[in-house]
Design a protein around this motif. Structure first.
Motif, PDB file in Angstrom:
ATOM      1  N   LYS A  95       0.824  -1.209   0.000  1.00 52.71           N
ATOM      2  CA  LYS A  95       0.000   0.000   0.000  1.00 52.71           C
ATOM      3  C   LYS A  95       0.859   1.261   0.000  1.00 52.71           C
ATOM      4  O   LYS A  95       0.543   2.248  -0.670  1.00 52.71           O
ATOM      5  CB  LYS A  95      -0.930  -0.017   1.213  1.00 52.71           C
ATOM      6  N   LEU A  96       1.941   1.216   0.757  1.00 51.09           N
ATOM      7  CA  LEU A  96       2.843   2.366   0.777  1.00 51.09           C
ATOM      8  C   LEU A  96       3.443   2.627  -0.600  1.00 51.09           C
ATOM      9  O   LEU A  96       3.524   3.787  -1.047  1.00 51.09           O
ATOM     10  CB  LEU A  96       3.964   2.134   1.802  1.00 51.09           C
ATOM     11  N   MET A  97       3.846   1.570  -1.283  1.00 49.51           N
ATOM     12  CA  MET A  97       4.432   1.751  -2.603  1.00 49.51           C
ATOM     13  C   MET A  97       3.413   2.259  -3.615  1.00 49.51           C
ATOM     14  O   MET A  97       3.734   3.078  -4.481  1.00 49.51           O
ATOM     15  CB  MET A  97       5.049   0.425  -3.081  1.00 49.51           C
ATOM     16  N   LEU A  98       2.184   1.791  -3.497  1.00 48.76           N
ATOM     17  CA  LEU A  98       1.144   2.270  -4.406  1.00 48.76           C
ATOM     18  C   LEU A  98       0.805   3.737  -4.131  1.00 48.76           C
ATOM     19  O   LEU A  98       0.607   4.530  -5.056  1.00 48.76           O
ATOM     20  CB  LEU A  98      -0.103   1.404  -4.283  1.00 48.76           C
ATOM     21  N   ASN A  99       0.736   4.119  -2.848  1.00 43.26           N
ATOM     22  CA  ASN A  99       0.434   5.509  -2.515  1.00 43.26           C
ATOM     23  C   ASN A  99       1.559   6.448  -2.928  1.00 43.26           C
ATOM     24  O   ASN A  99       1.303   7.599  -3.302  1.00 43.26           O
ATOM     25  CB  ASN A  99       0.169   5.636  -1.011  1.00 43.26           C
ATOM     26  N   ALA A 100       2.794   5.971  -2.863  1.00 40.21           N
ATOM     27  CA  ALA A 100       3.939   6.794  -3.267  1.00 40.21           C
ATOM     28  C   ALA A 100       4.180   6.774  -4.777  1.00 40.21           C
ATOM     29  O   ALA A 100       5.116   7.417  -5.251  1.00 40.21           O
ATOM     30  CB  ALA A 100       5.201   6.324  -2.547  1.00 40.21           C
ATOM     31  N   LYS A 101       3.359   6.036  -5.527  1.00 37.08           N
ATOM     32  CA  LYS A 101       3.461   5.958  -6.990  1.00 37.08           C
ATOM     33  C   LYS A 101       4.806   5.389  -7.441  1.00 37.08           C
ATOM     34  O   LYS A 101       5.430   5.860  -8.385  1.00 37.08           O
ATOM     35  CB  LYS A 101       3.248   7.337  -7.621  1.00 37.08           C
ATOM     36  N   VAL A 102       5.225   4.349  -6.731  1.00 43.39           N
ATOM     37  CA  VAL A 102       6.467   3.673  -7.112  1.00 43.39           C
ATOM     38  C   VAL A 102       6.294   2.929  -8.429  1.00 43.39           C
ATOM     39  O   VAL A 102       7.257   2.733  -9.183  1.00 43.39           O
ATOM     40  CB  VAL A 102       6.905   2.715  -5.984  1.00 43.39           C
ATOM     41  N   HIS A 103       5.075   2.535  -8.742  1.00 40.49           N
ATOM     42  CA  HIS A 103       4.814   1.695  -9.916  1.00 40.49           C
ATOM     43  C   HIS A 103       4.716   2.492 -11.213  1.00 40.49           C
ATOM     44  O   HIS A 103       4.679   1.893 -12.290  1.00 40.49           O
ATOM     45  CB  HIS A 103       3.511   0.922  -9.717  1.00 40.49           C
ATOM     46  N   LEU A 104       4.686   3.813 -11.158  1.00 42.75           N
ATOM     47  CA  LEU A 104       4.544   4.624 -12.365  1.00 42.75           C
ATOM     48  C   LEU A 104       5.916   4.929 -12.954  1.00 42.75           C
ATOM     49  O   LEU A 104       6.759   5.560 -12.312  1.00 42.75           O
ATOM     50  CB  LEU A 104       3.807   5.930 -12.052  1.00 42.75           C
ATOM     51  N   GLY A 105       6.120   4.466 -14.182  1.00 43.88           N
ATOM     52  CA  GLY A 105       7.377   4.713 -14.875  1.00 43.88           C
ATOM     53  C   GLY A 105       7.288   5.904 -15.814  1.00 43.88           C
ATOM     54  O   GLY A 105       6.523   6.854 -15.599  1.00 43.88           O
ATOM     55  N   THR A 106       8.056   5.860 -16.870  1.00 44.21           N
ATOM     56  CA  THR A 106       8.074   6.926 -17.872  1.00 44.21           C
ATOM     57  C   THR A 106       7.460   6.426 -19.176  1.00 44.21           C
ATOM     58  O   THR A 106       7.176   5.240 -19.338  1.00 44.21           O
ATOM     59  CB  THR A 106       9.524   7.391 -18.120  1.00 44.21           C
TER      60      THR A 106
END
Length: 278
Positions: free
Chosen positions: A22-33
């Motif tokens: 959940k922390l990674m999703l909230n911090a937008k770790v999954h969004l690349g370029t």
């Protein structure tokens, strides 16, 4: 069978928890370029309609655990150097070095730090951790000259040349950068035995986050304004309390004066005194 059970037990311990996901999703770790390096295709999960690549967080967590195991294998923490030339990663690198005890270089990297022995700040590390292979290309290249393994937080468009362990994540968002360095520091402490796995870390990810000067000034001004308002609210209560104390003390003074036979002079209401002539 015993080896398989031990392996599965170890895999369950190192598995990603629901709160971390959940922390990674909230911090937008999954969004690349929108652009993607050919060597980074293996870490991509899908692509949005606007062209932005989505990073597979399962592989991100696996590479994070692998990087933590490599860092823990080095006996002396000072032989590890963390580097970040970007502004968003400078505070994260400093806090990571403070938590794990390694060296760090925040800001501009002086060329020749790993290769020129005549420099005052010459370093000869056994492991290098960089926040972005694009911005930190100079230390990555010098690490290749010295056969130093490199761990890098790589976005979708990051080149993987001279990078030994690539942790796929969003390295352009300040929340994502802070969270990834915080997760790596926490896992290193857990594998060293300094932090039990059943207890939460008392350091919050916000301490790894970059804060702009304007934001700090706004918070300071808001705090000062709040303190002035509180002080203004307390002043009337103090004045009414003093007046109430005066009203209480005045009758007691009059009572004591009457008991001793002395008349109190209370302003203009005092009756005129008779003048006797001899």
């Amino acid at each position: 069978l015993l080896q398989n059970r031990q392996f599965t037990k170890m895999a369950d311990i190192l598995a990603c928890s629901e709160n971390d996901m959940k922390l990674m999703l909230n911090a937008k770790v999954h969004l690349g370029t929108k652009n993607c390096d050919p060597n980074m295709n293996r870490y991509m999960f899908a692509r949005k309609k606007d062209g932005v690549h989505i990073i597979n967080l399962g592989k991100t967590w696996e590479k994070l655990m692998l990087a933590a195991r490599i860092i823990v294998a080095i006996e002396n923490p000072m032989d590890v150097v963390a580097v970040s030339a970007r502004v968003y990663g400078q505070r994260a690198v400093f806090k990571y070095a403070q938590a794990t005890g390694c060296n760090y270089i925040g800001g501009r990297y002086t060329p020749g730090t790993f290769t020129n022995q005549m420099q005052k700040r010459f370093l000869e590390p056994r492991l290098l951790i960089v926040a972005d292979p694009l911005a930190d290309h100079q230390p990555v290249k010098e690490a290749a000259y010295g056969n130093i393994p490199v761990i890098a937080f790589c976005d979708a468009d990051a080149p993987l040349r001279y990078v030994d362990v690539a942790i796929p994540c969003n390295n352009k968002n300040r929340k994502s950068v802070a969270l990834m360095w915080w997760l790596l520091a926490r896992e290193v402490l857990r594998m060293r035995g300094d932090l039990p796995r059943d207890q939460p870390w008392n350091v919050v990810p916000d301490l790894f986050m970059y804060r702009e000067a304007d934001e700090v000034d706004r918070e300071a001004k808001a705090k000062a304004a709040q303190q002035t308002e509180e002080s203004k609210e307390q002043q009337p209560t103090e004045e009414t309390g003093d007046a109430f104390e005066e009203q209480e003390t005045q009758p007691t003074q009059q009572a004591t004066a009457q008991s001793t036979g002395i008349e109190m002079q209370t302003g203009f209401d005092q009756p005129p005194t008779a003048v006797t002539t001899f």
